[in-house]
Motif scaffolding. Structure first.
Motif, PDB file in Angstrom:
ATOM      1  N   THR A 404       0.825  -1.207   0.000  1.00 23.43           N
ATOM      2  CA  THR A 404       0.000   0.000   0.000  1.00 23.43           C
ATOM      3  C   THR A 404       0.860   1.259   0.000  1.00 23.43           C
ATOM      4  N   SER A 405       1.918   1.257   0.811  1.00 21.55           N
ATOM      5  CA  SER A 405       2.818   2.404   0.855  1.00 21.55           C
ATOM      6  C   SER A 405       3.500   2.634  -0.488  1.00 21.55           C
ATOM      7  N   LEU A 406       3.938   1.551  -1.128  1.00 20.96           N
ATOM      8  CA  LEU A 406       4.568   1.682  -2.451  1.00 20.96           C
ATOM      9  C   LEU A 406       3.577   2.195  -3.485  1.00 20.96           C
ATOM     10  N   ASN A 407       2.330   1.718  -3.424  1.00 19.62           N
ATOM     11  CA  ASN A 407       1.319   2.163  -4.392  1.00 19.62           C
ATOM     12  C   ASN A 407       0.997   3.639  -4.216  1.00 19.62           C
ATOM     13  N   GLN A 408       1.006   4.117  -2.968  1.00 21.64           N
ATOM     14  CA  GLN A 408       0.765   5.544  -2.755  1.00 21.64           C
ATOM     15  C   GLN A 408       1.862   6.384  -3.388  1.00 21.64           C
ATOM     16  N   GLN A 409       3.094   5.934  -3.272  1.00 24.88           N
ATOM     17  CA  GLN A 409       4.194   6.660  -3.904  1.00 24.88           C
ATOM     18  C   GLN A 409       4.092   6.599  -5.424  1.00 24.88           C
ATOM     19  N   LEU A 410       3.664   5.453  -5.939  1.00 31.34           N
ATOM     20  CA  LEU A 410       3.503   5.330  -7.391  1.00 31.34           C
ATOM     21  C   LEU A 410       2.362   6.207  -7.889  1.00 31.34           C
ATOM     22  N   GLU A 411       1.256   6.235  -7.154  1.00 32.51           N
ATOM     23  CA  GLU A 411       0.121   7.055  -7.570  1.00 32.51           C
ATOM     24  C   GLU A 411       0.475   8.531  -7.557  1.00 32.51           C
ATOM     25  N   ALA A 412       1.382   8.937  -6.646  1.00 30.62           N
ATOM     26  CA  ALA A 412       1.818  10.333  -6.632  1.00 30.62           C
ATOM     27  C   ALA A 412       2.541  10.698  -7.918  1.00 30.62           C
ATOM     28  N   LEU A 413       3.099   9.703  -8.602  1.00 33.34           N
ATOM     29  CA  LEU A 413       3.768   9.928  -9.891  1.00 33.34           C
ATOM     30  C   LEU A 413       2.872   9.563 -11.067  1.00 33.34           C
ATOM     31  N   ALA A 414       1.564   9.345 -10.778  1.00 32.86           N
ATOM     32  CA  ALA A 414       0.587   8.981 -11.820  1.00 32.86           C
ATOM     33  C   ALA A 414       0.965   7.653 -12.482  1.00 32.86           C
ATOM     34  N   ILE A 415       1.484   6.717 -11.685  1.00 33.68           N
ATOM     35  CA  ILE A 415       1.868   5.392 -12.175  1.00 33.68           C
ATOM     36  C   ILE A 415       0.936   4.371 -11.536  1.00 33.68           C
ATOM     37  N   PRO A 416       0.432   3.408 -12.308  1.00 40.11           N
ATOM     38  CA  PRO A 416      -0.439   2.382 -11.710  1.00 40.11           C
ATOM     39  C   PRO A 416       0.280   1.630 -10.598  1.00 40.11           C
ATOM     40  N   GLY A 417      -0.506   1.191  -9.601  1.00 39.99           N
ATOM     41  CA  GLY A 417       0.076   0.516  -8.450  1.00 39.99           C
ATOM     42  C   GLY A 417       0.405  -0.943  -8.724  1.00 39.99           C
ATOM     43  N   LEU A 418       1.080  -1.568  -7.749  1.00 36.96           N
ATOM     44  CA  LEU A 418       1.429  -2.983  -7.846  1.00 36.96           C
ATOM     45  C   LEU A 418       0.175  -3.835  -7.701  1.00 36.96           C
ATOM     46  N   PRO A 419       0.109  -4.960  -8.411  1.00 35.02           N
ATOM     47  CA  PRO A 419      -1.092  -5.802  -8.320  1.00 35.02           C
ATOM     48  C   PRO A 419      -1.152  -6.535  -6.976  1.00 35.02           C
ATOM     49  N   GLN A 420      -2.309  -7.123  -6.705  1.00 37.94           N
ATOM     50  CA  GLN A 420      -2.471  -7.926  -5.499  1.00 37.94           C
ATOM     51  C   GLN A 420      -1.553  -9.153  -5.550  1.00 37.94           C
ATOM     52  N   PHE A 421      -1.133  -9.617  -4.382  1.00 40.82           N
ATOM     53  CA  PHE A 421      -0.261 -10.788  -4.330  1.00 40.82           C
ATOM     54  C   PHE A 421      -0.845 -11.795  -3.337  1.00 40.82           C
ATOM     55  N   GLN A 422      -0.424 -13.037  -3.477  1.00 39.88           N
ATOM     56  CA  GLN A 422      -0.879 -14.103  -2.592  1.00 39.88           C
ATOM     57  C   GLN A 422       0.354 -14.740  -1.972  1.00 39.88           C
ATOM     58  N   LEU A 423       0.509 -14.560  -0.665  1.00 36.04           N
ATOM     59  CA  LEU A 423       1.652 -15.135   0.036  1.00 36.04           C
ATOM     60  C   LEU A 423       1.516 -16.654   0.078  1.00 36.04           C
ATOM     61  N   ALA A 424       2.656 -17.356   0.016  1.00 36.06           N
ATOM     62  CA  ALA A 424       2.646 -18.820   0.042  1.00 36.06           C
ATOM     63  C   ALA A 424       1.896 -19.318   1.282  1.00 36.06           C
ATOM     64  N   ASN A 425       1.130 -20.399   1.089  1.00 34.08           N
ATOM     65  CA  ASN A 425       0.289 -20.920   2.169  1.00 34.08           C
ATOM     66  C   ASN A 425       1.143 -21.376   3.345  1.00 34.08           C
ATOM     67  N   ALA A 426       0.639 -21.119   4.563  1.00 29.39           N
ATOM     68  CA  ALA A 426       1.358 -21.549   5.771  1.00 29.39           C
ATOM     69  C   ALA A 426       1.444 -23.066   5.863  1.00 29.39           C
ATOM     70  N   GLN A 427       0.531 -23.783   5.188  1.00 32.26           N
ATOM     71  CA  GLN A 427       0.552 -25.244   5.225  1.00 32.26           C
ATOM     72  C   GLN A 427       1.844 -25.782   4.626  1.00 32.26           C
ATOM     73  N   THR A 428       2.385 -25.081   3.654  1.00 24.44           N
ATOM     74  CA  THR A 428       3.657 -25.500   3.052  1.00 24.44           C
ATOM     75  C   THR A 428       4.770 -25.461   4.094  1.00 24.44           C
ATOM     76  N   LEU A 429       4.771 -24.402   4.903  1.00 16.97           N
ATOM     77  CA  LEU A 429       5.773 -24.301   5.961  1.00 16.97           C
ATOM     78  C   LEU A 429       5.563 -25.385   7.014  1.00 16.97           C
ATOM     79  N   ASN A 430       4.311 -25.657   7.343  1.00 12.83           N
ATOM     80  CA  ASN A 430       4.029 -26.686   8.345  1.00 12.83           C
ATOM     81  C   ASN A 430       4.457 -28.070   7.864  1.00 12.83           C
ATOM     82  N   THR A 431       4.250 -28.321   6.572  1.00 12.27           N
ATOM     83  CA  THR A 431       4.672 -29.624   6.023  1.00 12.27           C
ATOM     84  C   THR A 431       6.182 -29.778   6.118  1.00 12.27           C
ATOM     85  N   ALA A 432       6.900 -28.713   5.752  1.00 14.47           N
ATOM     86  CA  ALA A 432       8.360 -28.764   5.844  1.00 14.47           C
ATOM     87  C   ALA A 432       8.801 -28.908   7.295  1.00 14.47           C
TER      88      ALA A 432
END
Length: 620
Positions: A404-432
């Protein structure tokens, strides 16, 4: 001939005005030239009449209008601030810009006029207009009459309105009239803008001072280029009207009209030329703006310093998150942490039942039960999963905040923001983590094996001890008292053997309990050491997994930021190219319009020169 030349020049001027005002809802320049052409085709002599006294203006009306003037002379002293009188066929009055009332009979006209003069005060922009026929033979004569000299001085708009309509001034006053300061200023203001001046002198021809003075009031100020001889408005004998008032074909009238129309056309051409310069200036400004915009589009690039600041914000944010994660994961190995507390509680509850036994020849071998290790592992795994889930949620929230902070800085320069992201599932960490976590303890303990023979052996040791004691002290007893102590003790040996055997059932359980407690303490200490090792290993593993996850997301952010910036630059480049093409087309169109304007300018300059030449020829 000159009138035709003026009409031709005016028609050319109107064509230029139509080019200037093409596409406009209102066309004031074309309308003004069109009105001038109509005046040329239907010439009407317009003169300004300034009466310095009420009696003089009254007598001038009677002189111009004739006997019929007496029919409404009672109201003539109630003139509005600015009045327009036209001598032509029929009767009419009203405001110039309103519907005029027309009358066929003088009686009805006079009655309505008296009512109107008592209720109307006309403005300069819309003067009171009066039309009536003249019994004196006046043709197409229009009078513009200010109310008083004060109204002429107090209202520059009134003076300008008169100057715009005529260049001929009639000033009426008694023959031997003495100017006041106000009269002098008003006459100077009027005559300084006129081309022709006719003084009208009201006089009683039978009076002894009816002759012209050496210096009359009409000679006491600067006169226009053409000053006509004074006209005496006599009392008893009606003076003759000038020919230019009664004859539309009079050379003097034609000359006056043509010079006035030529000056008016020259003034209109000056206004047209000023309008041309304004329009040309607007086009030049538009061309300059398009040129500047094109240059800006060529030089416009993204602010490198701002982009570097955004990248630095990303790096700083990731470093801050890494430090926070490192500090929080290290707390997992603290004694007060939930994981260590839960494991220690389970270890403290360890009992003999948690140990497995194995019988051998002389001892009982002890080992930690496998199920107990699995239970400890389950506790560690549960606490570790809880910690991983909390860290994962916290990391996801912090990364979203960073995005959100990066997108605000980008919007101040009239640049589209970063897209949504999906963090790796915690189940992967639990399996490891499940694959990584392992609890082992190489504990080997033993307890003595209690059999009948060991119990009998323990009783035999008691008998042997007593036997050795009697051997030491038996000789003394036999020498001193003659008692064989050894034989006496041997008599009680079976009883001692049985007693010793029974005593093992009392003493050995206590010894076994003490030894077992020591073994359990040893097992607990070993398990605590092992658990500390495992917890440290789990803490490092969780921290490394979170660091890897954070580093992966950092690369995703950097990749997304680079893609966004590149896409924005491509879009801006395409937009700038398209805008530059439009601006080039607009500039070409403006160049074409400027070329047309330059042609119009040449036409306008020639037209102005022709009008000025014709005006010089008229005044020569």
């Amino acid at each position: 001939m000159k009138n035709q030349q003026l009409q031709l020049l005016a028609q050319n001027a109107q064509n230029i005005c139509e080019q200037l005002e093409r596409g406009q809802a209102e066309t004031p320049l074309s309308d003004a030239i069109g009105g001038l052409i109509n005046n040329m085709q239907q010439p009407q002599l317009t003169v300004a009449l300034l009466g310095l006294t009420p009696d003089s203006i009254e007598r001038v009306f009677s002189w111009l209008y004739g006997d019929a003037f007496k029919g409404f002379s009672v109201t003539s002293k109630q003139l509005p601030g600015f009045m327009e009188v036209t001598f032509s066929e029929g009767y009419a009055f009203g405001l110039r810009k309103k519907h005029k009332q027309q009358f066929d009979q003088q009686e009805a006209f006079v009655q309505a006029l008296q009512i109107e003069l008592g209720a109307t005060r006309a403005s300069v922009a819309n003067p009171f207009a009066l039309q009536a026929p003249s019994s004196r033979g006046l043709k197409d004569l229009r009078l513009l009459i200010p109310d008083t000299t004060a109204s002429l001085l107090d209202s520059p708009a009134l003076l300008n309105a008169i100057i715009a309509e005529t260049s001929v001034a009639l000033v009426a006053a008694p023959l031997r009239y003495t100017f006041s300061r106000e009269d002098h200023d008003a006459v100077d203001a009027l005559l300084s803008n006129m081309q022709c001046f006719m003084p009208l002198l009201t006089v009683d021809e039978l009076h002894e001072e009816a002759g012209l003075p050496d210096v009359g009031w009409w000679e006491q100020h600067k006169t226009p280029p053409q000053t006509l001889a004074p006209t005496l408005i006599t009392t008893h004998v009606q003076a003759r009207l000038p020919g230019m008032f009664t004859d539309p074909a009079s050379p003097d009238r034609k000359a006056l009209l043509e010079r006035f129309q030529a000056r008016k056309l020259a003034a209109k051409l000056d206004a047209i030329f000023e309008r041309y310069q304004q329009e040309a200036g607007v086009l030049e400004q538009r061309k300059a703006r398009f040129a500047n915009a094109a240059n800006n589009a060529d030089s416009e690039t993204l602010d490198r310093a701002a982009l570097d600041k955004i990248r630095q914000s990303l790096d700083d944010g990731i470093i801050t998150l890494r430090k926070e994660l490192d500090s929080q994961t290290q707390q997992l190995a603290l004694q007060q942490s939930p994981m260590v507390t839960a494991v220690n509680q389970a270890i403290e509850q360890l009992q003999f039942e948690n140990l497995s036994t194995e019988l051998s020849h002389s001892v009982i071998k002890l080992r930690l039960d496998e199920q107990t290790l699995q239970n400890l592992r389950s506790i560690l795994l549960t606490e570790a999963r809880t910690a991983v889930s909390g860290f994962h949620q916290q990391l996801d929230k912090q990364l979203q905040s960073l995005r959100t902070s990066l997108n605000q800085q980008l919007e101040a320069l009239a640049i589209p923001g970063l897209p949504q992201f999906q963090l790796a599932n915690a189940q992967t960490l639990n399996t490891a983590l499940d694959q990584r976590l392992e609890v082992t303890l190489n504990y080997r303990g033993e307890m003595p094996k209690r059999t009948v023979m060991t119990r009998l052996g323990e009783s035999r040791k008691l008998i042997m001890g007593l036997s050795m004691a009697t051997m030491v002290i038996g000789g003394v007893a036999k020498a001193g008292w003659g008692i064989d102590l050894r034989q006496s003790v041997m008599l009680f040996a079976p009883i001692i053997l049985i007693g010793g055997f029974i005593y093992t059932f009392i003493q050995w359980p206590k010894e076994d309990a003490e030894k077992l407690e020591k073994e359990l303490d040893r097992v607990r200490d070993s398990l605590k050491n092992e658990s500390r090792r495992v917890v440290s290993d789990v803490q490092r593993f969780i921290a490394q997994q979170l660091f890897d996850l954070l580093e992966t997301q950092k690369r995703e952010f950097q990749k997304g930021l680079q893609h966004t910036l590149q896409k924005h630059q491509d879009s801006q480049r395409d937009k700038a190219s398209e805008e530059k093409q439009k601006q080039q087309q607009a500039t070409q169109q403006i160049d074409q319009e400027l070329q047309q304007w330059q042609g119009t300018q040449r036409q306008l300059e020639r037209l102005r020169a022709d009008v000025q030449g014709l005006l010089r020829a008229m005044t020569a």
